[in-house]
Design a protein around this motif. Structure first.
Motif, short mmCIF file in Angstrom:
data_model
loop_
_atom_site.label_atom_id
_atom_site.label_comp_id
_atom_site.label_asym_id
_atom_site.label_seq_id
_atom_site.Cartn_x
_atom_site.Cartn_y
_atom_site.Cartn_z
N LEU A 72 8.87 52.59 6.22
CA LEU A 72 10.14 52.03 6.70
C LEU A 72 11.25 53.06 6.58
N LYS A 73 11.92 53.30 7.65
CA LYS A 73 13.04 54.24 7.65
C LYS A 73 14.18 53.67 6.80
N PRO A 74 14.93 54.53 6.14
CA PRO A 74 16.04 54.06 5.31
C PRO A 74 17.03 53.18 6.07
N GLU A 75 17.23 53.45 7.37
CA GLU A 75 18.15 52.64 8.17
C GLU A 75 17.65 51.20 8.28
N LEU A 76 16.34 51.04 8.39
CA LEU A 76 15.76 49.69 8.47
C LEU A 76 15.82 48.97 7.14
N ARG A 77 15.61 49.73 6.04
CA ARG A 77 15.62 49.12 4.71
C ARG A 77 17.01 48.69 4.27
N CYS A 78 18.03 49.35 4.78
CA CYS A 78 19.40 49.11 4.35
C CYS A 78 19.80 47.66 4.58
N GLY A 79 20.23 47.01 3.53
CA GLY A 79 20.73 45.63 3.63
C GLY A 79 19.64 44.57 3.68
N ARG A 80 18.38 44.98 3.56
CA ARG A 80 17.28 44.02 3.58
C ARG A 80 16.48 44.16 2.29
N THR A 81 16.19 43.05 1.67
CA THR A 81 15.45 43.07 0.42
C THR A 81 13.95 43.16 0.69
N MET A 82 13.20 43.43 -0.37
CA MET A 82 11.74 43.42 -0.25
C MET A 82 11.26 42.01 0.09
N ALA A 83 11.95 41.01 -0.43
CA ALA A 83 11.57 39.63 -0.12
C ALA A 83 11.68 39.36 1.38
N PHE A 84 12.69 39.93 2.02
CA PHE A 84 12.82 39.79 3.46
C PHE A 84 11.59 40.34 4.17
#
Length: 106
Positions: A72-84
């Motif tokens: 996962l690119k950092p831009e995609l991870r930003c603002g989204r939790t692992m639970a998401f």
């Protein structure tokens, strides 16, 4: 002579660092498996069943974290939790068409 080894032995700072990494695995990894992955109880009492369950849980945990960190690119991870991401993956799995035995060729 290697600076990390003194007389063939590791330095105290290295041993302390390794111990802290081990505690980190215990405190975060096992805690997440028990609380986030419901791996706190195995519903079988046979030793091989318990071992199989734990190995599968560790495998799934490691694959998920490797996917999260490496794919996962950092831009995609930003603002989204692992639970998401877990919920998204679960929804994708449940959305797959089910294979039924009646549609199998004779």
């Amino acid at each position: 002579m290697d600076d990390d080894l003194v007389g063939g032995q590791a330095r105290t700072e290295q041993i302390v660092c390794l111990a802290h990494l081990r505690w980190d695995i215990e405190n975060h990894g096992f805690n997440e498996l028990v609380n986030g992955w419901n791996a706190d109880h195995v519903y079988r009492h046979h030793p091989q069943a318990i071992e199989c369950f734990l190995l599968l849980a560790f495998l799934a945990y490691n694959i998920f974290h490797a996917f999260f960190a490496l794919n996962l690119k950092p831009e995609l991870r930003c603002g989204r939790t692992m639970a998401f991401w877990v919920q998204l993956m679960a929804a994708e799995i449940h959305a797959l068409p089910r294979l039924s035995l009646s549609s199998a060729p004779p």
